[in-house]
Design an enzyme around this catalytic site. Sequence first.
Site, PDB file in Angstrom:
ATOM      1  N   GLY A 150       0.795  -1.217   0.000  1.00  0.00           N
ATOM      2  CA  GLY A 150       0.000   0.000   0.000  1.00  0.00           C
ATOM      3  C   GLY A 150       0.831   1.272   0.000  1.00  0.00           C
ATOM      4  N   SER A 151       0.265   2.311   0.641  1.00  0.00           N
ATOM      5  CA  SER A 151       0.787   3.672   0.488  1.00  0.00           C
ATOM      6  C   SER A 151       2.235   3.877   0.922  1.00  0.00           C
ATOM      7  CB  SER A 151      -0.086   4.646   1.253  1.00  0.00           C
ATOM      8  OG  SER A 151      -1.392   4.578   0.751  1.00  0.00           O
ATOM      9  N   THR A 152       2.776   2.976   1.729  1.00  0.00           N
ATOM     10  CA  THR A 152       4.178   3.156   2.111  1.00  0.00           C
ATOM     11  C   THR A 152       5.059   3.172   0.858  1.00  0.00           C
ATOM     12  OG1 THR A 152       4.122   0.796   2.568  1.00  0.00           O
ATOM     13  CG2 THR A 152       4.161   2.252   4.457  1.00  0.00           C
ATOM     14  N   PHE A 153       4.531   2.632  -0.239  1.00  0.00           N
ATOM     15  CA  PHE A 153       5.273   2.619  -1.502  1.00  0.00           C
ATOM     16  C   PHE A 153       5.462   4.005  -2.095  1.00  0.00           C
ATOM     17  CE2 PHE A 153       6.645  -0.883  -4.260  1.00  0.00           C
ATOM     18  CZ  PHE A 153       6.694  -1.863  -3.311  1.00  0.00           C
ATOM     19  N   LYS A 154       4.632   4.950  -1.627  1.00  0.00           N
ATOM     20  CA  LYS A 154       4.765   6.313  -2.161  1.00  0.00           C
ATOM     21  C   LYS A 154       6.129   6.895  -1.832  1.00  0.00           C
ATOM     22  CE  LYS A 154      -0.126   6.915  -2.272  1.00  0.00           C
ATOM     23  NZ  LYS A 154      -1.284   7.052  -1.389  1.00  0.00           N
TER      24      LYS A 154
END
Lengths: 85, 574
Positions: free
Chosen positions: B280-284
């Site tokens: 999820g968003s930690t990939f941003k």
Amino acid sequence: MFLIKHEVQVLDAKLDKLHHDIMTHQENILILTAEWSYLNQPGRIESLARRHSDYRPTETKQIINIENLPYPKKTSLVRGRIDGD
Amino acid sequence: MVIKFDGLKSQKSIQLDGSVNKAIEGGRNRLLVLSCVFCLAFVAAGVRLLDVSVLRGLQEPIDVVEPTKENLKIGRAEILDRNGILLATSLSVSSLYADPQEVMDINSTVEDLSTVLVNLEKEKLFKKLNQKKRFVWIKRGITPMQQAQINALGLPGLHFQKEDRRFYPQRNLSAHVVGFSGVDAAGLAGVEKQFDGRLRDGSEPMTLSIDIRIQHILREEIKKQIINFNAIGGAGVFIDVDTGEILGMVSLPDFDPNVLNSASADTKFNRATLGVYEMGSTFKIFNTALALEAGTATMESGYDATRPIRIARFTINDFHPQKRWLSVPEIFQYSSNIGSAKMALDFGPKAQKKFMKKLGFLDRLPVELPEKGKPMYPAPWKKISTITISYGHGIAISPLHLVSGVASVINGGIRWPVTILKKNSQSKMFGEQILSLQTSKDIRKMLRLVVENGTGKNAAAAGYMVGGKTGTADKQSPTGSYAKSSRLSSFVGAFPIHKPKYAVLVMVDEPKGNKKSFGYATGGWVAAPAVRQIIKRSAPLLGLLPVDEVSPQIRRLLEIKTPQQKRGNQLASF
């Protein structure tokens, strides 16, 4: 000659016993270190500390840099010395 | 022959003079030869005696070999944590076996034994003793107390044998890292399996990079959140960003390696290294880093996040839509999927795949554990993949992958291989520069922004300058659709963010919202508070001093020049 032989036999027996003792002690050390580690499980220590001691984990606000400590006022120090005299 | 008395003498003397004399002569000769032989033998013995006692006696006897320390060591080598706390050791224990041919009364033997060995399965033992074998195990690894009691029973046909048995004094705490070994002392999982050969012959203990105190804090805080949010599991990793050493790594639920029989497959599964998840968003973090590094975006550029993106049959929407133009730091702060997707389209699939490869997200990690999950990524890597990967869907990696990637992004851009072994000053390290220092510094600023003013407020451990990113991924159901109810909530944090030293990841599997979190089960509500607690409790142990978070020196390091900075306060933690 027989005397020496006898002495050697005695020493040999002693050596054997010492080796055996070392083995036993080493085994005991192993068991005791294992037990020490077992008894030192952080979870166990923590619950013991909560039950038996008044100390709690350090809060952030309890830590302060030495540079940030206010200097003691010089005048009061001097006065203290005079009072002491 | 008729012999007269007086004639006898003369006759005899005559005979003596003749043949008898010859016999005596022969006897003498024999005697001489014999004595010569004896003399020679004695001389030989004497010479040998002299040789042995006098001539060789000058030098020390050489045939006595002192048993060295290694000879006395028993069994497998010990495994220690970085501070020398024992994690695994071999103890010699007695095992009970029987010779069925010697057992006289099977019934009474079974009955008597069951008084000492509590969990004995009587019928099984009865069958065992009825066999025509000469050797059957009854119970392996019994306590000295039980041994004494069994001896006291005085049953014939029962014998003991000394055996080495692995003991894990820290029980569940180090279960997944250290692993376990079977009754015959063969490593079956974790470090025990990876270094089986070295542990077998080495008497030198093995020192891991794990710190048992950090391990305990990680486990306790994650466990708390799993219970609070009624989750099915969780994982946590704590690493040193400058060396790649893993200080703590837990996977929950876990098991006690001392009682393997009761451990289920689920508890033995290492979620931190073997499980691969869409994070999820930690990939941003990686998406933004690449955009800055490639130069397709700068800290000042912005993207239109007014409308959702429609591509193929997908609609990309934001969790907390701002419905306006967002600057790059704002996209990060509000965790905007639309903005991230647009950023990713600017640098394109090729650059993205290359960067993922550099981060190590397309291969198994080089960590020294046998349980390593293989990442799953799209092939072919299409435009839609690029969009979903920009916010952490469509690619599945292990939590350890993620935290290793974050460490390399924030530590100045150098990727150190993660390791489970303690490094010393002589250890050679091979790091690869994958990002510029400037990009790394920019990412730090944005990570701080998230904690100060974005989705990660709950992670703020005052004084330790936490920076981080939340992640809430919808888990893919077996049919391939995404379900809103089963989520993976995570938070990856680093501290102190102006000069990162450690990175922490907390991941909770399928949390359900509760009253305290107003029904939310997102990374900001589930994982972020755990990270705060972990940092707050572990920083003093690691010798980190709290800093003044509003001091000008630190402010300047993390300052972001954005025109719309003041709007940040609108968003509640999510």
